[in-house]
Design an enzyme around this catalytic site. Structure first.
Site, PDB file in Angstrom:
ATOM      1  N   GLU A  45       0.825  -1.205   0.000  1.00 51.05           N
ATOM      2  CA  GLU A  45       0.000   0.000   0.000  1.00 51.05           C
ATOM      3  C   GLU A  45       0.866   1.265   0.000  1.00 51.05           C
ATOM      4  O   GLU A  45       0.435   2.324  -0.437  1.00 51.05           O
ATOM      5  CB  GLU A  45      -0.935  -0.004   1.223  1.00 51.05           C
ATOM      6  N   HIS A  59       5.904 -27.191  -0.717  1.00 46.25           N
ATOM      7  CA  HIS A  59       5.116 -28.247  -1.366  1.00 46.25           C
ATOM      8  C   HIS A  59       4.035 -27.664  -2.276  1.00 46.25           C
ATOM      9  O   HIS A  59       3.144 -28.384  -2.712  1.00 46.25           O
ATOM     10  CB  HIS A  59       4.511 -29.160  -0.292  1.00 46.25           C
ATOM     11  N   LYS A 100     -14.246   1.258  -3.819  1.00 41.86           N
ATOM     12  CA  LYS A 100     -15.294   1.769  -2.913  1.00 41.86           C
ATOM     13  C   LYS A 100     -16.330   2.557  -3.716  1.00 41.86           C
ATOM     14  O   LYS A 100     -17.534   2.403  -3.531  1.00 41.86           O
ATOM     15  CB  LYS A 100     -14.688   2.681  -1.847  1.00 41.86           C
TER      16      LYS A 100
HETATM   17  O1  PA5 Z   1      -3.025   2.001   5.892  1.00 44.45           O
HETATM   18  C1  PA5 Z   1      -4.149   2.494   5.802  1.00 44.45           C
HETATM   19  O2  PA5 Z   1      -4.356   3.692   6.032  1.00 44.45           O
HETATM   20  C2  PA5 Z   1      -5.357   1.650   5.436  1.00 44.45           C
HETATM   21  O3  PA5 Z   1      -5.021   0.379   5.048  1.00 44.45           O
HETATM   22  C3  PA5 Z   1      -6.316   1.593   6.616  1.00 44.45           C
HETATM   23  O4  PA5 Z   1      -5.656   1.065   7.724  1.00 44.45           O
HETATM   24  C4  PA5 Z   1      -7.564   0.762   6.336  1.00 44.45           C
HETATM   25  O5  PA5 Z   1      -8.169   1.160   5.142  1.00 44.45           O
HETATM   26  C5  PA5 Z   1      -8.573   0.924   7.464  1.00 44.45           C
HETATM   27  O6  PA5 Z   1      -8.878   2.264   7.659  1.00 44.45           O
HETATM   28  P1  PA5 Z   1      -9.579   2.842   8.947  1.00 44.45           P
HETATM   29  O7  PA5 Z   1      -8.713   2.608  10.120  1.00 44.45           O
HETATM   30  O8  PA5 Z   1      -9.767   4.285   8.642  1.00 44.45           O
HETATM   31  O9  PA5 Z   1     -10.898   2.120   9.088  1.00 44.45           O
END
Ligand code: PA5
Length: 424
Positions: A278, A299, A414
């Site tokens: 990410e 495996h 989303k």
């Molecule tokens: O690293 C990030 O910001 C995202 O992966 C969030 O952790 C994830 O989308 C969850 O978001 P939130 O804590 O706002 O619900």
């Protein structure tokens, strides 16, 4: 306490040509002036974390331990993966603790959600709902179900006492909701993003409730932050790893395969994949972070690594001292022909599998292998590792000229889903 980095089987290149660039980026991280600098809070967090909040975490964890049979941790992504990684790494996959920890809010899978709700229905339940934005759909959906479950089971007033909301200090639906209902709240610092947040209240409450020493965890993180203070590529192993990733990418590799030899490290790999995937998968750039757990996956995926397309390099994440061990017994009949292992410990066999695989993958298949070694499975080691990977990730992604702290691409699914579900 440290992470050892061995580059012998990764070509052991001279990294000094990258020193100037590393120094430049290091200064930006230290002075919190790089792109996305509003989210560089993790870099000094082990030194300046909020001690009042930390004590509040400990007090809430104690209440949960005293009163609950089950703690439901409701969150996704950075509000979930680090916690689960820590619990599994430090306590193993079949922990003996009294408190059952159930994860919700991390999927739309109907079967998973219904089964999890069924598992907790006759238990004494507390809920920790965690969302930095306070608007994440998976989490909000599961939380409504949990709230109604608690209210039906305990009544409205008692339900409120069993919910702890971890969220932004001022913004988001969850904050407004929690204040209105009077839930206990914990705060996620403004300048620490989801995937960098396991050492904040996000991870610390459930981790402490599980009986893990969070003081030791923060101590480990502090040690890593101290060890990563210098920009010197000769000594800063996090930066060496960061640079090596980019070098191997330049040599044509597009996949980094994180390899562990311990089943309890599988969720650490999931956490690591989020952190790197990410953070750097933007602008058509970045290594694809993948993971395997050997020898289990030898495996299955071992075949591809040995003889498939040469797109990957391996990063071994080893742990020197196993949490538990035993000696393999002798059998007088030896019908299974396994007596050649008698008298050896299981961890010796695992080590031999690792060494044999390294020869097969590196020496025979020509796959570069970086080797990271942690001391043990302790809370302190987890804290050290988390902070070390944050530092390595920040450096490595900045080297790509990419903002490590946003995730604009996540919004696309989303938008489409909301349209399909008629959200206005
Ligand atoms: O690293 C990030 O910001 C995202 O992966 C969030 O952790 C994830 O989308 C969850 O978001 P939130 O804590 O706002 O619900």
């Amino acid at each position: 306490m440290s992470i050892k980095l061995d580059l012998t089987t990764a070509g052991n290149p001279d990294l000094s040509g990258y020193q100037a660039l590393v120094t430049q980026i290091h200064q930006k991280i230290q002075s919190k002036t790089g792109t996305g600098s509003d989210y560089l809070g993790w870099s000094t967090w082990p030194f300046d974390y909020d001690k009042t909040e930390f004590n509040k975490v400990k007090a809430l964890a104690k209440t949960i331990q005293e009163k609950a049979e089950v703690l439901v941790v409701c969150g996704i992504g950075g509000s979930y993966l680090g916690t689960r990684a820590a619990l599994e790494m430090i306590q193993g996959l079949y922990p003996s603790r009294k408190l059952d920890i159930v994860f919700l809010g991390n999927t739309f899978s109907s079967t998973y959600i219904v089964q999890a709700l069924d598992r907790i229905k006759d238990k004494n339940v507390y809920v920790n709902v965690i969302s930095k934005s306070g608007t994440t759909t998976e989490t909000a959906m599961a939380f409504r179900l949990l709230k109604q479950f608690l209210e039906t089971k305990y009544g409205k007033e008692e339900a409120k006492k069993r919910i702890i909301a971890t969220t932004d200090k001022a913004r988001g639906t969850l904050k407004t909701f929690a204040d209105k209902e009077g839930y206990a709240t914990l705060t996620i610092p403004d300048d620490i993003g989801g995937r960098y947040s396991v050492l904040t209240s996000v991870g610390l409450l459930p981790i402490a409730a599980a009986g893990i020493d969070i003081d030791a965890m923060m101590e480990g993180a502090k040690q890593a932050a101290n060890d990563c203070m210098s920009d010197d590529l000769e000594t800063n192993t996090a930066y060496q790893y960061a640079v090596m990733r980019r070098l191997l990418e330049k040599e044509g590799k597009s996949v980094e395969l994180l390899v562990s030899y311990e089943s309890q490290m599988a969720m650490v790999a999931e956490w690591w994949k989020q952190l790197f995937g990410e953070s750097e998968g933007k602008e058509n750039k970045g290594l694809f972070p993948a993971s395997v757990n050997f020898s289990t996956d030898l495996h299955s995926m071992g075949q591809f690594v040995q003889e498939g397309k040469k797109i990957l390099f391996e990063t071994l994440l080893l742990v020197k001292k196993p949490m538990l061990d035993m000696t393999f017994p002798e059998d007088i009949d030896n019908l299974d022909s396994m007596n050649y292992l008698s008298g050896k410990t299981l961890s010796e066999v695992n080590l031999a599998a690792m060494k044999g695989t390294l020869i097969a993958h590196h020496d025979e298949a020509g796959i570069p292998n970086m080797i990271l070694t942690l001391d043990d499975f302790s809370a302190k080691s987890f804290g050290y590792m988390a902070q070390w990977f944050f530092t390595a990730c920040g450096m490595s992604v900045y080297m790509l000229n990419v903002n490590p702290f946003n995730q604009p691409g996540v919004e696309v699914y989303k938008k489409n889903m909301f349209k399909l579900l008629g959200k206005i």
